[in-house]
Design a protein around this motif. Structure first.
Motif, short mmCIF file in Angstrom:
data_model
loop_
_atom_site.label_atom_id
_atom_site.label_comp_id
_atom_site.label_asym_id
_atom_site.label_seq_id
_atom_site.Cartn_x
_atom_site.Cartn_y
_atom_site.Cartn_z
N ALA A 1 0.75 -1.23 -0.17
CA ALA A 1 0.07 0.06 -0.02
C ALA A 1 0.95 1.27 0.01
N VAL A 2 1.85 1.22 0.71
CA VAL A 2 3.00 2.25 0.85
C VAL A 2 3.59 2.48 -0.44
N SER A 3 4.02 1.59 -1.06
CA SER A 3 4.71 1.74 -2.28
C SER A 3 3.80 2.34 -3.40
N TRP A 4 2.18 1.87 -3.28
CA TRP A 4 1.49 2.09 -4.27
C TRP A 4 1.35 3.51 -4.29
N ILE A 5 1.06 4.07 -2.73
CA ILE A 5 0.82 5.34 -2.68
C ILE A 5 1.97 6.47 -3.19
N MET A 6 3.16 5.99 -2.94
CA MET A 6 4.25 6.78 -3.16
C MET A 6 4.48 6.72 -4.65
N THR A 7 4.23 5.71 -5.51
CA THR A 7 4.79 5.66 -6.98
C THR A 7 3.56 5.33 -7.93
N ARG A 8 2.48 5.09 -7.40
CA ARG A 8 1.33 4.57 -8.13
C ARG A 8 1.64 3.40 -9.17
N HIS A 9 2.46 2.52 -8.53
CA HIS A 9 3.25 1.39 -9.45
C HIS A 9 3.61 0.44 -8.42
N LEU A 10 3.44 -0.97 -8.87
CA LEU A 10 3.63 -1.99 -7.94
C LEU A 10 4.54 -2.84 -8.69
N PRO A 11 5.85 -2.95 -8.14
CA PRO A 11 6.95 -4.06 -8.91
C PRO A 11 6.30 -5.38 -8.85
N ILE A 12 6.60 -6.14 -9.64
CA ILE A 12 6.07 -7.55 -9.85
C ILE A 12 6.69 -8.64 -8.87
N MET A 13 7.96 -8.37 -8.33
CA MET A 13 8.28 -9.38 -7.28
C MET A 13 7.77 -9.25 -6.03
N PRO A 14 7.41 -7.79 -5.46
CA PRO A 14 6.83 -8.08 -4.10
C PRO A 14 5.21 -8.31 -4.49
N VAL A 15 4.69 -8.10 -5.44
CA VAL A 15 3.38 -8.56 -5.59
C VAL A 15 3.20 -9.96 -5.51
N VAL A 16 3.92 -10.67 -6.17
CA VAL A 16 3.96 -12.04 -6.14
C VAL A 16 4.30 -12.60 -5.10
N THR A 17 5.36 -12.06 -4.02
CA THR A 17 5.66 -12.32 -2.79
C THR A 17 4.50 -12.13 -1.86
N ALA A 18 3.86 -11.23 -1.84
CA ALA A 18 2.72 -10.95 -0.90
C ALA A 18 1.58 -11.73 -1.15
N ILE A 19 1.22 -12.13 -2.48
CA ILE A 19 0.14 -12.94 -2.73
C ILE A 19 0.43 -14.33 -2.19
N ALA A 20 1.78 -14.73 -2.19
CA ALA A 20 2.16 -16.11 -1.63
C ALA A 20 2.09 -15.92 -0.42
N VAL A 21 2.55 -15.00 0.47
CA VAL A 21 2.47 -14.90 1.77
C VAL A 21 0.78 -14.90 2.46
N LEU A 22 0.25 -14.30 1.61
CA LEU A 22 -1.44 -14.18 1.94
C LEU A 22 -2.11 -15.63 1.60
N VAL A 23 -1.72 -16.37 0.59
CA VAL A 23 -2.10 -17.73 0.35
C VAL A 23 -1.56 -18.53 1.43
N PHE A 24 -0.54 -18.82 1.50
CA PHE A 24 0.22 -19.87 2.58
C PHE A 24 0.16 -19.18 4.00
N GLY A 25 -0.21 -18.10 4.29
CA GLY A 25 -0.28 -17.74 5.53
C GLY A 25 -1.57 -17.98 5.86
N GLY A 26 -2.65 -17.92 5.07
CA GLY A 26 -4.04 -18.39 5.12
C GLY A 26 -4.07 -19.83 5.60
N LEU A 27 -3.39 -20.76 4.46
CA LEU A 27 -3.34 -22.06 4.91
C LEU A 27 -2.55 -22.57 6.49
N THR A 28 -1.68 -21.70 6.53
CA THR A 28 -1.09 -22.08 7.96
C THR A 28 -2.23 -21.66 9.14
#
Length: 219
Positions: free
Chosen positions: A75-102
């Motif tokens: 969210a901070v990255s988007w607010i500051m740049t209006r752009h989301l780099p692909i690697m942090p996005v993929v990592t965040a999605i994986a954290v949410l998916v596997f964190g949810g499974l945890t």
């Protein structure tokens, strides 16, 4: 007469210090939440299952804090740049998916194996793209570097192999270390290893860097 320029603007870049803070911050919070889950109890208590052991309380608290922190960093990255780099996005999605499974299965293996799967995805994407004639590394690194094609190919191979090596290392350590020691590795080991590897590529980058030509005026 000056040439007309395209209306398309390059995305804004984060300040390097802020970028580093957004990368390290969630990991530090993950470590602290695991070591001192009581500090975050008022935040995560509503989502914790009742009657769980202190060990699982630490694991789930750390996982919940990590999930919230990566979303906040994006969210901070988007607010500051209006752009989301692909690697942090993929990592965040994986954290949410596997964190949810945890949380669903109350099993730390899911959040541990997330690192293995994400690194394998990055490695496969880079080397697979290269096999089909696609250079994905400039997009993955969200980089402003200008290299010749040979440089990008060599750098892509090195990064692809590095991601697979990091995935293999994570598998060895998650199966042999205690949870607390694995958390230390994830927090204080992965990022320094990545930075050291990136720094080691400096000679290759300098060798293949394309120097920008001086602008000339047209009359």
């Amino acid at each position: 007469m000056t040439n007309s320029t395209s209306a398309t603007k390059a995305p804004a870049k984060l300040n390097p210090t802020l970028k580093m803070a957004l990368e390290i911050g969630p990991l530090i919070l993950f470590f602290v939440a695991n070591a001192r889950p009581a500090l975050f109890h008022w935040i995560v208590a509503p989502v914790l299952p009742p009657g769980i052991t202190p060990e699982k309380t630490a694991i789930l608290t750390a996982t919940a804090v990590l999930m919230a922190a990566v979303v906040a960093a994006l969210a901070v990255s988007w607010i500051m740049t209006r752009h989301l780099p692909i690697m942090p996005v993929v990592t965040a999605i994986a954290v949410l998916v596997f964190g949810g499974l945890t949380f669903v299965f109350q099993d730390k293996s899911f959040i541990q194996i997330k690192l293995t799967i994400v690194d394998c995805l990055f490695g496969a994407a880079l080397l697979g793209g290269l096999a089909f004639g696609k250079l994905l590394l400039p997009v993955a690194l969200d980089s402003v570097m200008h290299l010749d094609e040979a440089g990008w190919r060599k750098l892509t191979i090195r990064w692809g192999l590095f991601f697979f090596a990091l995935a293999g290392l994570n598998e060895i350590l998650r199966l042999t270390l205690t949870w607390d020691n694995w958390v230390k590795f994830k927090t204080f080991g992965v990022l320094p290893l990545t930075l050291l590897f990136a720094l080691a590529q400096t000679p290759l980058i300098l060798k293949h860097e394309i120097k920008p030509e001086a602008d000339t005026e047209h009359f």
